[in-house]
Design a protein around this motif. Structure first.
Motif, PDB file in Angstrom:
ATOM      1  N   LEU A 108       0.830  -1.211   0.000  1.00 28.14           N
ATOM      2  CA  LEU A 108       0.000   0.000   0.000  1.00 28.14           C
ATOM      3  C   LEU A 108       0.861   1.256   0.000  1.00 28.14           C
ATOM      4  N   ARG A 109       1.907   1.240   0.802  1.00 23.95           N
ATOM      5  CA  ARG A 109       2.812   2.387   0.853  1.00 23.95           C
ATOM      6  C   ARG A 109       3.439   2.642  -0.519  1.00 23.95           C
ATOM      7  N   ASP A 110       3.888   1.589  -1.177  1.00 27.26           N
ATOM      8  CA  ASP A 110       4.498   1.745  -2.503  1.00 27.26           C
ATOM      9  C   ASP A 110       3.492   2.269  -3.522  1.00 27.26           C
ATOM     10  N   MET A 111       2.255   1.773  -3.462  1.00 29.98           N
ATOM     11  CA  MET A 111       1.229   2.266  -4.386  1.00 29.98           C
ATOM     12  C   MET A 111       0.959   3.748  -4.147  1.00 29.98           C
ATOM     13  N   ALA A 112       0.867   4.150  -2.879  1.00 30.25           N
ATOM     14  CA  ALA A 112       0.627   5.558  -2.563  1.00 30.25           C
ATOM     15  C   ALA A 112       1.787   6.418  -3.058  1.00 30.25           C
ATOM     16  N   LEU A 113       3.004   5.953  -2.861  1.00 29.04           N
ATOM     17  CA  LEU A 113       4.180   6.684  -3.317  1.00 29.04           C
ATOM     18  C   LEU A 113       4.159   6.855  -4.836  1.00 29.04           C
ATOM     19  N   LEU A 114       3.842   5.784  -5.561  1.00 32.89           N
ATOM     20  CA  LEU A 114       3.771   5.859  -7.022  1.00 32.89           C
ATOM     21  C   LEU A 114       2.697   6.817  -7.500  1.00 32.89           C
ATOM     22  N   ALA A 115       1.630   6.938  -6.727  1.00 30.21           N
ATOM     23  CA  ALA A 115       0.519   7.819  -7.099  1.00 30.21           C
ATOM     24  C   ALA A 115       0.685   9.222  -6.524  1.00 30.21           C
ATOM     25  N   ASN A 116       1.877   9.498  -5.942  1.00 31.41           N
ATOM     26  CA  ASN A 116       2.149  10.805  -5.356  1.00 31.41           C
ATOM     27  C   ASN A 116       1.133  11.151  -4.264  1.00 31.41           C
ATOM     28  N   SER A 117       0.786  10.153  -3.477  1.00 26.89           N
ATOM     29  CA  SER A 117      -0.206  10.301  -2.423  1.00 26.89           C
ATOM     30  C   SER A 117       0.423  10.038  -1.056  1.00 26.89           C
TER      31      SER A 117
END
Length: 140
Positions: A108-117
């Motif tokens: 989840l952290r990686d997905m948020a980082l990729l989405a600039n979130s």
């Protein structure tokens, strides 16, 4: 190339009592909330809840279906930046075990980082120090 916006706060582990503060912060920004709270208890103005529950309900996702929660978060992040808030970590640990849940948090952290979130995990005193320290290393 990964672009970090100037107001990016990053990822944090936060006391569960600060959940309402996180939800009220920047009301124009969408919030993806993975929670045990039923959707009827939430202000839906800018909050997209992912209700984690074992009951058969159209708005609920089983805690054992971590892959489904990941997919729901990813789909929402494809629609634009949002704060991702995991408010059900203790429950997920009980249902899935500590290691699978920590791997899930990392994704989840990686997905948020990729989405600039921004990404937040709320925790209680029920998490022991060892797990708390590992969680902080993963998230922060």
């Amino acid at each position: 190339m990964l672009r970090i916006r100037p107001t990016y706060e990053g990822s944090r582990v936060v006391d569960y009592r600060r959940l309402n503060e996180l939800l009220q912060r920047n009301k124009r920004r969408r919030k993806l909330l993975i929670t045990r709270k039923p959707p009827v208890e939430l202000d839906k103005h800018n909050v997209h809840p992912i209700w984690v529950a074992k009951i058969p309900h159209p708005n609920a996702v089983s805690p054992s279906r971590l892959h489904a929660i990941e997919q729901m978060v990813w789909e929402q992040l494809q629609q634009g930046e949002a704060d991702v808030i995991l408010d059900a970590i203790e429950y997920l640990m009980i249902e899935n075990g500590v290691e699978p849940t920590l791997r899930f948090v990392s994704k989840l952290r990686d997905m948020a980082l990729l989405a600039n979130s921004d990404f937040y995990v709320t925790i209680s005193d029920g998490i022991d120090d060892r797990v708390r320290n590992i969680l902080r290393r993963i998230v922060e």
